[in-house]
Design a protein around this motif. Structure first.
Motif, PDB file in Angstrom:
ATOM      1  N   ALA A   1       0.839  -1.205   0.000  1.00  0.00           N
ATOM      2  CA  ALA A   1       0.000   0.000   0.000  1.00  0.00           C
ATOM      3  C   ALA A   1       0.875   1.257   0.000  1.00  0.00           C
ATOM      4  N   LEU A   2       1.963   1.247   0.761  1.00  0.00           N
ATOM      5  CA  LEU A   2       2.883   2.381   0.771  1.00  0.00           C
ATOM      6  C   LEU A   2       3.527   2.556  -0.602  1.00  0.00           C
ATOM      7  N   PHE A   3       3.967   1.460  -1.186  1.00  0.00           N
ATOM      8  CA  PHE A   3       4.583   1.464  -2.509  1.00  0.00           C
ATOM      9  C   PHE A   3       3.618   2.051  -3.544  1.00  0.00           C
ATOM     10  N   GLN A   4       2.376   1.594  -3.546  1.00  0.00           N
ATOM     11  CA  GLN A   4       1.389   2.082  -4.512  1.00  0.00           C
ATOM     12  C   GLN A   4       1.080   3.560  -4.315  1.00  0.00           C
TER      13      GLN A   4
ATOM     14  N   ILE B   1      -6.389  -0.569 -13.741  1.00  0.00           N
ATOM     15  CA  ILE B   1      -5.095  -0.944 -14.303  1.00  0.00           C
ATOM     16  C   ILE B   1      -4.468   0.317 -14.881  1.00  0.00           C
ATOM     17  N   GLY B   2      -3.247   0.613 -14.446  1.00  0.00           N
ATOM     18  CA  GLY B   2      -2.608   1.834 -14.899  1.00  0.00           C
ATOM     19  C   GLY B   2      -1.136   1.644 -15.188  1.00  0.00           C
ATOM     20  N   ILE B   3      -0.646   2.421 -16.124  1.00  0.00           N
ATOM     21  CA  ILE B   3       0.778   2.474 -16.436  1.00  0.00           C
ATOM     22  C   ILE B   3       1.332   3.567 -15.536  1.00  0.00           C
ATOM     23  N   ARG B   4       2.068   3.173 -14.513  1.00  0.00           N
ATOM     24  CA  ARG B   4       2.476   4.112 -13.471  1.00  0.00           C
ATOM     25  C   ARG B   4       3.816   4.781 -13.743  1.00  0.00           C
ATOM     26  N   ALA B   5       4.703   4.117 -14.475  1.00  0.00           N
ATOM     27  CA  ALA B   5       6.017   4.711 -14.747  1.00  0.00           C
ATOM     28  C   ALA B   5       6.652   3.982 -15.919  1.00  0.00           C
ATOM     29  N   ALA B   6       7.575   4.676 -16.595  1.00  0.00           N
ATOM     30  CA  ALA B   6       8.323   4.055 -17.688  1.00  0.00           C
ATOM     31  C   ALA B   6       9.692   4.714 -17.771  1.00  0.00           C
TER      32      ALA B   6
ATOM     33  N   ASP C   1      15.483   0.503 -25.366  1.00  0.00           N
ATOM     34  CA  ASP C   1      15.394  -0.267 -24.125  1.00  0.00           C
ATOM     35  C   ASP C   1      14.259   0.325 -23.302  1.00  0.00           C
ATOM     36  N   TYR C   2      13.450  -0.528 -22.689  1.00  0.00           N
ATOM     37  CA  TYR C   2      12.290  -0.043 -21.938  1.00  0.00           C
ATOM     38  C   TYR C   2      12.130  -0.801 -20.627  1.00  0.00           C
ATOM     39  N   LYS C   3      11.569  -0.094 -19.655  1.00  0.00           N
ATOM     40  CA  LYS C   3      11.102  -0.658 -18.392  1.00  0.00           C
ATOM     41  C   LYS C   3       9.789   0.041 -18.092  1.00  0.00           C
ATOM     42  N   VAL C   4       8.731  -0.721 -17.951  1.00  0.00           N
ATOM     43  CA  VAL C   4       7.400  -0.155 -17.732  1.00  0.00           C
ATOM     44  C   VAL C   4       6.805  -0.792 -16.479  1.00  0.00           C
ATOM     45  N   LEU C   5       6.290   0.034 -15.581  1.00  0.00           N
ATOM     46  CA  LEU C   5       5.628  -0.446 -14.372  1.00  0.00           C
ATOM     47  C   LEU C   5       4.123  -0.326 -14.566  1.00  0.00           C
ATOM     48  N   VAL C   6       3.447  -1.469 -14.481  1.00  0.00           N
ATOM     49  CA  VAL C   6       1.988  -1.528 -14.597  1.00  0.00           C
ATOM     50  C   VAL C   6       1.452  -1.984 -13.243  1.00  0.00           C
ATOM     51  N   MET C   7       0.401  -1.313 -12.762  1.00  0.00           N
ATOM     52  CA  MET C   7      -0.176  -1.672 -11.471  1.00  0.00           C
ATOM     53  C   MET C   7      -1.691  -1.792 -11.574  1.00  0.00           C
TER      54      MET C   7
ATOM     55  N   LEU D   1      -0.317  -9.715 -14.571  1.00  0.00           N
ATOM     56  CA  LEU D   1      -0.385  -8.647 -13.576  1.00  0.00           C
ATOM     57  C   LEU D   1      -1.142  -9.138 -12.349  1.00  0.00           C
ATOM     58  N   ASP D   2      -0.432  -9.232 -11.235  1.00  0.00           N
ATOM     59  CA  ASP D   2      -1.042  -9.587  -9.952  1.00  0.00           C
ATOM     60  C   ASP D   2      -0.599  -8.535  -8.948  1.00  0.00           C
ATOM     61  N   GLY D   3      -1.267  -7.394  -8.959  1.00  0.00           N
ATOM     62  CA  GLY D   3      -0.856  -6.264  -8.130  1.00  0.00           C
ATOM     63  C   GLY D   3       0.008  -5.304  -8.922  1.00  0.00           C
TER      64      GLY D   3
END
Length: 124
Positions: free
Chosen positions: A9-12, A24-29, A39-45, A83-85
């Motif tokens: 919860a703190l992380f989110q 479902i959201g794309i939170r950072a890239a 090169d890519y890194k994408v955080l989905v939550m 995606l699980d969390g």
């Protein structure tokens, strides 16, 4: 388990939400572009803690430019993920030779190709 839930919860809450809303959201890239590759890194939550595991794909739609000034848009093959969390989707997308990426549209699709999230990023 309560400690993990509290930490999650703190992380989110620390990561800015997807401006389009929705569970479902794309939170950072993060991007690293050189001619011919991205090169890519994408955080989905998924903000819905009670949601079932989401199985889908991510698609990168990349706009860029060649040294001649000509522009083009290229689209990646679907990138499968679960995606699980939260999930980090990372890798390298091979773009055409000499192509410099300028902007990326990220689409998150379910197994029936329905869009659940979309976000546009500029590549610097």
């Amino acid at each position: 388990m309560a400690v993990v839930d509290r930490d999650m919860a703190l992380f989110q809450s620390a990561i800015p939400p997807d401006p389009r809303g929705g569970p479902i959201g794309i939170r950072a890239a993060d991007w690293a572009s050189t001619p011919g590759k991205l090169d890519y890194k994408v955080l989905v939550m998924n903000d819905n803690a009670n949601a079932p595991v989401f199985k889908g794909t991510m698609q990168l739609i990349v706009q860029g430019r060649y040294p001649s000034g000509r522009t083009q848009t290229v689209t990646s093959e679907p990138l499968p993920f679960t995606l699980d969390g939260y999930a980090q989707v990372a890798g390298t997308y091979e773009t055409p030779a000499g192509f410099s990426s300028r902007q990326v549209t990220i689409r998150v699709l379910d197994t029936e190709q329905r869009q659940h999230a979309m976000r546009i990023y500029y590549v610097r």
